[in-house]
Design a protein around this motif. Structure first.
Motif, PDB file in Angstrom:
ATOM      1  N   VAL A 167      47.000   4.700  45.714  1.00  0.00           N
ATOM      2  CA  VAL A 167      48.194   5.522  45.493  1.00  0.00           C
ATOM      3  C   VAL A 167      47.804   6.975  45.203  1.00  0.00           C
ATOM      4  CG1 VAL A 167      50.231   5.781  44.005  1.00  0.00           C
ATOM      5  CG2 VAL A 167      49.449   3.505  44.658  1.00  0.00           C
ATOM      6  N   GLY A 168      46.580   7.168  44.709  1.00  0.00           N
ATOM      7  CA  GLY A 168      46.161   8.511  44.309  1.00  0.00           C
ATOM      8  C   GLY A 168      45.496   9.328  45.386  1.00  0.00           C
ATOM      9  N   VAL A 169      45.520   8.837  46.633  1.00  0.00           N
ATOM     10  CA  VAL A 169      44.729   9.518  47.657  1.00  0.00           C
ATOM     11  C   VAL A 169      45.158  10.971  47.864  1.00  0.00           C
ATOM     12  CG1 VAL A 169      46.126   8.659  49.585  1.00  0.00           C
ATOM     13  CG2 VAL A 169      43.736   9.332  49.959  1.00  0.00           C
ATOM     14  N   GLU A 170      46.433  11.250  47.729  1.00  0.00           N
ATOM     15  CA  GLU A 170      46.885  12.629  47.945  1.00  0.00           C
ATOM     16  C   GLU A 170      47.149  13.357  46.632  1.00  0.00           C
ATOM     17  OE1 GLU A 170      49.722  13.044  51.074  1.00  0.00           O
ATOM     18  OE2 GLU A 170      48.461  11.945  52.495  1.00  0.00           O
ATOM     19  N   ASP A 171      46.774  12.738  45.529  1.00  0.00           N
ATOM     20  CA  ASP A 171      46.868  13.379  44.216  1.00  0.00           C
ATOM     21  C   ASP A 171      46.055  14.681  44.239  1.00  0.00           C
ATOM     22  OD1 ASP A 171      45.897  13.962  41.417  1.00  0.00           O
ATOM     23  OD2 ASP A 171      47.171  12.244  40.956  1.00  0.00           O
ATOM     24  N   ALA A 172      46.617  15.723  43.671  1.00  0.00           N
ATOM     25  CA  ALA A 172      45.948  17.033  43.706  1.00  0.00           C
ATOM     26  C   ALA A 172      44.559  16.987  43.081  1.00  0.00           C
ATOM     27  CB  ALA A 172      46.817  18.061  42.993  1.00  0.00           C
ATOM     28  N   ARG A 173      44.400  16.173  42.057  1.00  0.00           N
ATOM     29  CA  ARG A 173      43.096  16.088  41.389  1.00  0.00           C
ATOM     30  C   ARG A 173      42.051  15.481  42.320  1.00  0.00           C
ATOM     31  NH1 ARG A 173      44.908  12.319  36.657  1.00  0.00           N
ATOM     32  NH2 ARG A 173      46.168  11.577  38.401  1.00  0.00           N
ATOM     33  N   VAL A 174      42.481  14.495  43.083  1.00  0.00           N
ATOM     34  CA  VAL A 174      41.575  13.834  44.031  1.00  0.00           C
ATOM     35  C   VAL A 174      41.235  14.789  45.176  1.00  0.00           C
ATOM     36  CG1 VAL A 174      41.387  11.942  45.695  1.00  0.00           C
ATOM     37  CG2 VAL A 174      42.377  11.531  43.431  1.00  0.00           C
ATOM     38  N   GLN A 175      42.259  15.446  45.670  1.00  0.00           N
ATOM     39  CA  GLN A 175      42.036  16.378  46.778  1.00  0.00           C
ATOM     40  C   GLN A 175      41.153  17.552  46.353  1.00  0.00           C
ATOM     41  OE1 GLN A 175      42.681  16.000  50.020  1.00  0.00           O
ATOM     42  NE2 GLN A 175      43.301  13.916  49.426  1.00  0.00           N
ATOM     43  N   ASP A 176      41.281  17.954  45.092  1.00  0.00           N
ATOM     44  CA  ASP A 176      40.418  19.022  44.580  1.00  0.00           C
ATOM     45  C   ASP A 176      38.949  18.605  44.649  1.00  0.00           C
ATOM     46  OD1 ASP A 176      39.863  21.548  42.982  1.00  0.00           O
ATOM     47  OD2 ASP A 176      39.082  20.018  41.621  1.00  0.00           O
ATOM     48  N   LEU A 177      38.676  17.360  44.295  1.00  0.00           N
ATOM     49  CA  LEU A 177      37.288  16.881  44.354  1.00  0.00           C
ATOM     50  C   LEU A 177      36.798  16.863  45.803  1.00  0.00           C
ATOM     51  CD1 LEU A 177      35.144  15.733  42.273  1.00  0.00           C
ATOM     52  CD2 LEU A 177      35.631  13.522  43.312  1.00  0.00           C
ATOM     53  N   ALA A 178      37.688  16.468  46.710  1.00  0.00           N
ATOM     54  CA  ALA A 178      37.314  16.464  48.132  1.00  0.00           C
ATOM     55  C   ALA A 178      37.036  17.884  48.614  1.00  0.00           C
ATOM     56  CB  ALA A 178      38.415  15.811  48.959  1.00  0.00           C
ATOM     57  N   GLU A 179      37.860  18.826  48.156  1.00  0.00           N
ATOM     58  CA  GLU A 179      37.653  20.223  48.562  1.00  0.00           C
ATOM     59  C   GLU A 179      36.337  20.772  48.016  1.00  0.00           C
ATOM     60  OE1 GLU A 179      41.262  22.167  47.350  1.00  0.00           O
ATOM     61  OE2 GLU A 179      42.427  20.909  48.742  1.00  0.00           O
ATOM     62  N   ARG A 180      35.892  20.216  46.905  1.00  0.00           N
ATOM     63  CA  ARG A 180      34.602  20.638  46.338  1.00  0.00           C
ATOM     64  C   ARG A 180      33.422  20.022  47.084  1.00  0.00           C
ATOM     65  NH1 ARG A 180      34.484  21.689  40.296  1.00  0.00           N
ATOM     66  NH2 ARG A 180      36.590  22.249  39.687  1.00  0.00           N
ATOM     67  N   GLY A 181      33.718  19.070  47.959  1.00  0.00           N
ATOM     68  CA  GLY A 181      32.631  18.503  48.759  1.00  0.00           C
ATOM     69  C   GLY A 181      32.466  17.001  48.681  1.00  0.00           C
ATOM     70  N   ALA A 182      33.251  16.330  47.866  1.00  0.00           N
ATOM     71  CA  ALA A 182      33.140  14.875  47.796  1.00  0.00           C
ATOM     72  C   ALA A 182      33.670  14.244  49.077  1.00  0.00           C
ATOM     73  CB  ALA A 182      33.926  14.347  46.605  1.00  0.00           C
ATOM     74  N   LYS A 183      33.043  13.132  49.476  1.00  0.00           N
ATOM     75  CA  LYS A 183      33.545  12.360  50.615  1.00  0.00           C
ATOM     76  C   LYS A 183      34.559  11.368  50.076  1.00  0.00           C
ATOM     77  CE  LYS A 183      29.484  13.867  52.450  1.00  0.00           C
ATOM     78  NZ  LYS A 183      28.476  14.656  51.684  1.00  0.00           N
ATOM     79  N   LEU A 184      35.757  11.397  50.638  1.00  0.00           N
ATOM     80  CA  LEU A 184      36.864  10.606  50.106  1.00  0.00           C
ATOM     81  C   LEU A 184      37.228   9.480  51.067  1.00  0.00           C
ATOM     82  CD1 LEU A 184      39.098  10.182  47.993  1.00  0.00           C
ATOM     83  CD2 LEU A 184      40.417  11.965  49.149  1.00  0.00           C
ATOM     84  N   PHE A 185      37.281   8.266  50.533  1.00  0.00           N
ATOM     85  CA  PHE A 185      37.620   7.077  51.320  1.00  0.00           C
ATOM     86  C   PHE A 185      38.769   6.337  50.635  1.00  0.00           C
ATOM     87  CE2 PHE A 185      33.159   8.072  51.730  1.00  0.00           C
ATOM     88  CZ  PHE A 185      32.953   8.048  53.106  1.00  0.00           C
ATOM     89  N   VAL A 186      39.604   5.742  51.449  1.00  0.00           N
ATOM     90  CA  VAL A 186      40.712   4.966  50.879  1.00  0.00           C
ATOM     91  C   VAL A 186      40.814   3.637  51.621  1.00  0.00           C
ATOM     92  CG1 VAL A 186      42.462   6.067  52.374  1.00  0.00           C
ATOM     93  CG2 VAL A 186      43.153   5.045  50.193  1.00  0.00           C
ATOM     94  N   CYS A 187      41.072   2.592  50.865  1.00  0.00           N
ATOM     95  CA  CYS A 187      41.125   1.238  51.421  1.00  0.00           C
ATOM     96  C   CYS A 187      42.382   1.060  52.283  1.00  0.00           C
ATOM     97  CB  CYS A 187      41.123   0.220  50.282  1.00  0.00           C
ATOM     98  SG  CYS A 187      41.331  -1.482  50.823  1.00  0.00           S
ATOM     99  N   ALA A 188      42.179   0.863  53.567  1.00  0.00           N
ATOM    100  CA  ALA A 188      43.311   0.723  54.482  1.00  0.00           C
ATOM    101  C   ALA A 188      44.125  -0.533  54.164  1.00  0.00           C
ATOM    102  CB  ALA A 188      42.806   0.685  55.928  1.00  0.00           C
ATOM    103  N   TYR A 189      43.441  -1.595  53.770  1.00  0.00           N
ATOM    104  CA  TYR A 189      44.129  -2.846  53.409  1.00  0.00           C
ATOM    105  C   TYR A 189      45.052  -2.615  52.208  1.00  0.00           C
ATOM    106  CZ  TYR A 189      44.562  -7.678  51.633  1.00  0.00           C
ATOM    107  OH  TYR A 189      45.024  -8.884  51.164  1.00  0.00           O
ATOM    108  N   GLY A 190      44.546  -1.884  51.232  1.00  0.00           N
ATOM    109  CA  GLY A 190      45.351  -1.590  50.046  1.00  0.00           C
ATOM    110  C   GLY A 190      46.581  -0.764  50.375  1.00  0.00           C
TER     111      GLY A 190
END
Lengths: 105, 118
Positions: A48-71
């Motif tokens: 549920v948090g994939v588009e959360d601003a905090r999560v996206q901020d980490l991705a913008e800093r360079g983290a690789k972000l994955f989300v469970c398609a089944y979930g």
């Protein structure tokens, strides 16, 4: 401490309002600041948090972000274009290929 | 690339009230399918993942499916000593199980490199 070329895997299975997410993101930011590669895998209620601003901020800093398609499918949530939608094969790869792996459940 | 040490998947969630027990088992199955060695430990109410009747379990259909896959792969459940119900229908499908004490669980920790605790 310089963590260049070190890899940190993080898995979060709890909803975005749970303190786990902030803890994981804080660790992720600290690791990125020290030069590590960070892989964040959102699973179960965590998707549920994939588009959360905090999560996206980490991705913008360079983290690789994955989300469970089944979930996402199970929760009838659309697949996000702001992360790599994938399955447990990728999680297994993260588990095996990172120097440290932490799961927040 | 196979992990150097097993992943310890410790499940204590109650599948009668939470979907998380099934999710933990699904993740364990995914790791095993990726040829990652896994130790699955059931403590407390998580032993109900082996109830014969899955109708009363959250995501019961998935539980039946995933545990059957684990059985086919020969992955045992390490079941906390004393936690298994006396009901003779428990584990009616004959999933390989082995009892494990608290000390036994503790002994698995230094042998593992990754931990998933649900």
């Amino acid at each position: 401490m310089n963590l260049a070329k070190r890899k940190l895997g993080l898995m979060v299975s709890t909803a975005p309002e749970h303190p786990n997410l902030d803890t994981a993101l804080g660790l992720g930011r600290a690791a990125l600041d020290r030069g590590a590669e960070v892989y964040l895998y959102l699973i179960d209620d965590g998707v549920v948090g994939v588009e959360d601003a905090r999560v996206q901020d980490l991705a913008e800093r360079g983290a690789k972000l994955f989300v469970c398609a089944y979930g996402c499918q199970k929760r009838r949530r659309p697949l996000s274009d702001k992360a790599t939608n994938c399955g447990l094969v990728v999680l297994a790869d993260i588990v095996n290929a990172t120097d440290r792996f932490l799961a927040f459940n | 690339m196979a992990a150097r040490h097993p992943v310890l998947v410790l499940i204590s969630e109650d599948p009668r009230v939470s979907h998380r027990a099934n999710e933990a088992m699904r993740i364990a199955l995914g790791l095993v399918a990726g040829e990652t060695p896994v130790d699955i430990v059931l403590t407390g109410p998580a032993v109900h993942l082996l109830d014969e009747d899955t109708d009363d379990l959250v995501d019961g259909d998935d539980i039946a499916k995933f545990r059957a896959s684990l059985k086919k792969l020969g992955i045992p459940f390490l079941v906390e000593a004393g936690a298994a119900p006396a009901d003779p229908s428990w584990n009616a499908h004959g999933h390989p199980v082995a009892p494990i004490t608290t000390e036994g669980i503790a002994a698995l920790v230094p042998k593992a490199e990754r931990f998933l605790v649900f």
